[in-house]
Motif scaffolding. Structure first.
Motif, PDB file in Angstrom:
ATOM      1  N   PHE A 138      21.956  51.007  37.397  1.00  0.00           N
ATOM      2  CA  PHE A 138      23.030  50.508  36.697  1.00  0.00           C
ATOM      3  C   PHE A 138      22.515  50.378  35.063  1.00  0.00           C
ATOM      4  O   PHE A 138      21.421  50.655  34.794  1.00  0.00           O
ATOM      5  CB  PHE A 138      22.837  48.759  36.841  1.00  0.00           C
ATOM      6  N   CYS A 139      23.504  50.242  34.184  1.00  0.00           N
ATOM      7  CA  CYS A 139      23.344  50.333  32.782  1.00  0.00           C
ATOM      8  C   CYS A 139      22.622  48.954  32.520  1.00  0.00           C
ATOM      9  O   CYS A 139      23.046  47.817  32.970  1.00  0.00           O
ATOM     10  CB  CYS A 139      24.726  50.432  32.260  1.00  0.00           C
ATOM     11  N   LEU A 140      21.440  49.099  32.178  1.00  0.00           N
ATOM     12  CA  LEU A 140      20.527  47.787  31.779  1.00  0.00           C
ATOM     13  C   LEU A 140      21.109  46.860  30.451  1.00  0.00           C
ATOM     14  O   LEU A 140      20.534  46.173  29.914  1.00  0.00           O
ATOM     15  CB  LEU A 140      19.238  48.221  31.774  1.00  0.00           C
ATOM     16  N   VAL A 141      22.198  47.544  30.079  1.00  0.00           N
ATOM     17  CA  VAL A 141      22.932  46.646  28.779  1.00  0.00           C
ATOM     18  C   VAL A 141      24.205  46.033  29.406  1.00  0.00           C
ATOM     19  O   VAL A 141      24.429  44.902  28.938  1.00  0.00           O
ATOM     20  CB  VAL A 141      23.239  47.540  27.461  1.00  0.00           C
ATOM     21  N   CYS A 142      25.429  46.759  29.899  1.00  0.00           N
ATOM     22  CA  CYS A 142      26.445  46.206  30.485  1.00  0.00           C
ATOM     23  C   CYS A 142      26.420  46.017  32.114  1.00  0.00           C
ATOM     24  O   CYS A 142      27.333  45.426  32.147  1.00  0.00           O
ATOM     25  CB  CYS A 142      27.582  47.170  29.842  1.00  0.00           C
ATOM     26  N   GLY A 143      25.594  46.521  32.894  1.00  0.00           N
ATOM     27  CA  GLY A 143      25.721  46.211  34.323  1.00  0.00           C
ATOM     28  C   GLY A 143      26.333  47.140  35.035  1.00  0.00           C
ATOM     29  O   GLY A 143      26.614  46.961  36.243  1.00  0.00           O
ATOM     30  N   LEU A 191      21.134  53.628  30.782  1.00  0.00           N
ATOM     31  CA  LEU A 191      22.082  53.163  29.788  1.00  0.00           C
ATOM     32  C   LEU A 191      23.489  54.244  29.860  1.00  0.00           C
ATOM     33  O   LEU A 191      23.345  55.138  29.806  1.00  0.00           O
ATOM     34  CB  LEU A 191      21.621  53.585  28.375  1.00  0.00           C
ATOM     35  N   CYS A 192      24.597  53.496  30.061  1.00  0.00           N
ATOM     36  CA  CYS A 192      25.603  54.312  30.436  1.00  0.00           C
ATOM     37  C   CYS A 192      26.351  55.024  29.106  1.00  0.00           C
ATOM     38  O   CYS A 192      25.927  54.737  27.840  1.00  0.00           O
ATOM     39  CB  CYS A 192      26.705  53.415  30.983  1.00  0.00           C
ATOM     40  N   GLU A 193      27.160  55.862  29.464  1.00  0.00           N
ATOM     41  CA  GLU A 193      27.808  56.675  28.580  1.00  0.00           C
ATOM     42  C   GLU A 193      28.428  56.077  27.500  1.00  0.00           C
ATOM     43  O   GLU A 193      28.632  56.008  26.189  1.00  0.00           O
ATOM     44  CB  GLU A 193      28.556  57.868  28.863  1.00  0.00           C
ATOM     45  N   ASP A 194      29.452  54.829  27.932  1.00  0.00           N
ATOM     46  CA  ASP A 194      30.041  54.070  27.165  1.00  0.00           C
ATOM     47  C   ASP A 194      29.262  53.388  26.032  1.00  0.00           C
ATOM     48  O   ASP A 194      29.479  53.010  24.752  1.00  0.00           O
ATOM     49  CB  ASP A 194      30.854  53.026  27.979  1.00  0.00           C
ATOM     50  N   CYS A 195      28.221  52.745  26.653  1.00  0.00           N
ATOM     51  CA  CYS A 195      27.207  52.133  25.778  1.00  0.00           C
ATOM     52  C   CYS A 195      26.688  52.963  24.704  1.00  0.00           C
ATOM     53  O   CYS A 195      26.649  52.661  23.517  1.00  0.00           O
ATOM     54  CB  CYS A 195      26.081  51.449  26.564  1.00  0.00           C
ATOM     55  N   LYS A 196      26.196  54.274  24.972  1.00  0.00           N
ATOM     56  CA  LYS A 196      25.741  55.222  24.192  1.00  0.00           C
ATOM     57  C   LYS A 196      26.426  55.580  22.929  1.00  0.00           C
ATOM     58  O   LYS A 196      26.237  55.714  21.951  1.00  0.00           O
ATOM     59  CB  LYS A 196      25.494  56.501  25.011  1.00  0.00           C
TER      60      LYS A 196
HETATM   61 ZN   LIG Z   1      26.487  50.336  29.556  1.00  0.00          ZN
END
Ligand SMILES: [Zn+2]
Length: 221
Positions: A27-32, A40-45
């Protein structure tokens, strides 16, 4: 025969990927959000704000850089790494730093970090800049330099005036071993630069080489 072997190995690797994915979904550890292989997912990056002018200062053998703005995704990532013990985020943030170093052709022999006192370390349980340095070591050919010590307990810098910050950090760091070669010192957040300058001052008493002080982010005030 060769083909059969390859067939088995690829079946095995698919099964192993499947098990890995099922037992340890990421899971992305910022947005879940669920991700393929990263924390860290691509959207967050995509939302990370990179600084247009990463070079903060340059004096003699020393260069100070900050890569991103301390806001949004990066701020959340740093806070989750530090205070929610999302240690896997260190690998993702180290990748951002290494990409920056490569792009800017910053070459170094050793990687170091901003140390904590024993008391600070016991309170948090780990040093996030040490985790970043360890991951950068893994991603590059550099050796870890862990001979910078914090020898004085200091107050939190937030809320102190510029003069108070300098007094607070005076003689707080000590480098216990001479070093020949170029050193990269990693920090997570660059604020006024008092910590960076104090570390560089101590390092300069022992180093024969360049110092690159690189912060993942910079607090824009
Ligand atoms: Zn994310």
């Amino acid at each position: 025969m060769q083909k059969i072997t390859l067939g088995y190995s690829s079946i095995f690797s698919s099964v192993s990927d499947f098990l890995q994915e099922t037992l340890f979904p990421r899971f992305c550890l910022v947005c879940g959000k669920k991700t393929e292989k990263t924390y860290l997912c691509e959207d967050c990056k995509r939302q990370i704000r990179f600084l247009d002018y990463p070079l903060i200062d340059h004096e003699r053998n020393t260069y100070f850089y900050a890569i991103t703005e301390y806001s949004g995704i990066i701020k959340d990532a740093v806070l989750n790494l530090k205070f929610k013990s999302c240690k896997m985020l260190s690998k993702e943030l180290a990748l951002i730093i290494v990409e920056f170093l490569k792009k800017n052709e910053i070459h170094f022999d050793y990687v170091s970090f901003v140390p904590m006192t024993r008391k600070e370390l016991l309170k948090r349980g780990f040093n996030q800049t040490f985790l970043l340095a360890k991951d950068i070591k893994r991603l590059t050919e550099a050796e870890l330099f862990d001979k910078i010590y914090k020898v004085k307990d200091t107050m939190r810098q937030i809320g102190l005036s510029k003069g108070e910050r300098v007094v607070n950090l005076k003689e707080a760091f000590l480098v216990k071993e001479s070093i020949k070669g170029d050193v990269l010192v990693i920090d997570d957040v660059f604020t006024t630069g008092s910590t960076a300058r104090e570390i560089v001052k101590s390092l300069n008493r022992k180093i024969d080489g360049k110092i690159f002080f690189v912060a993942l982010s910079r607090r824009i005030t």
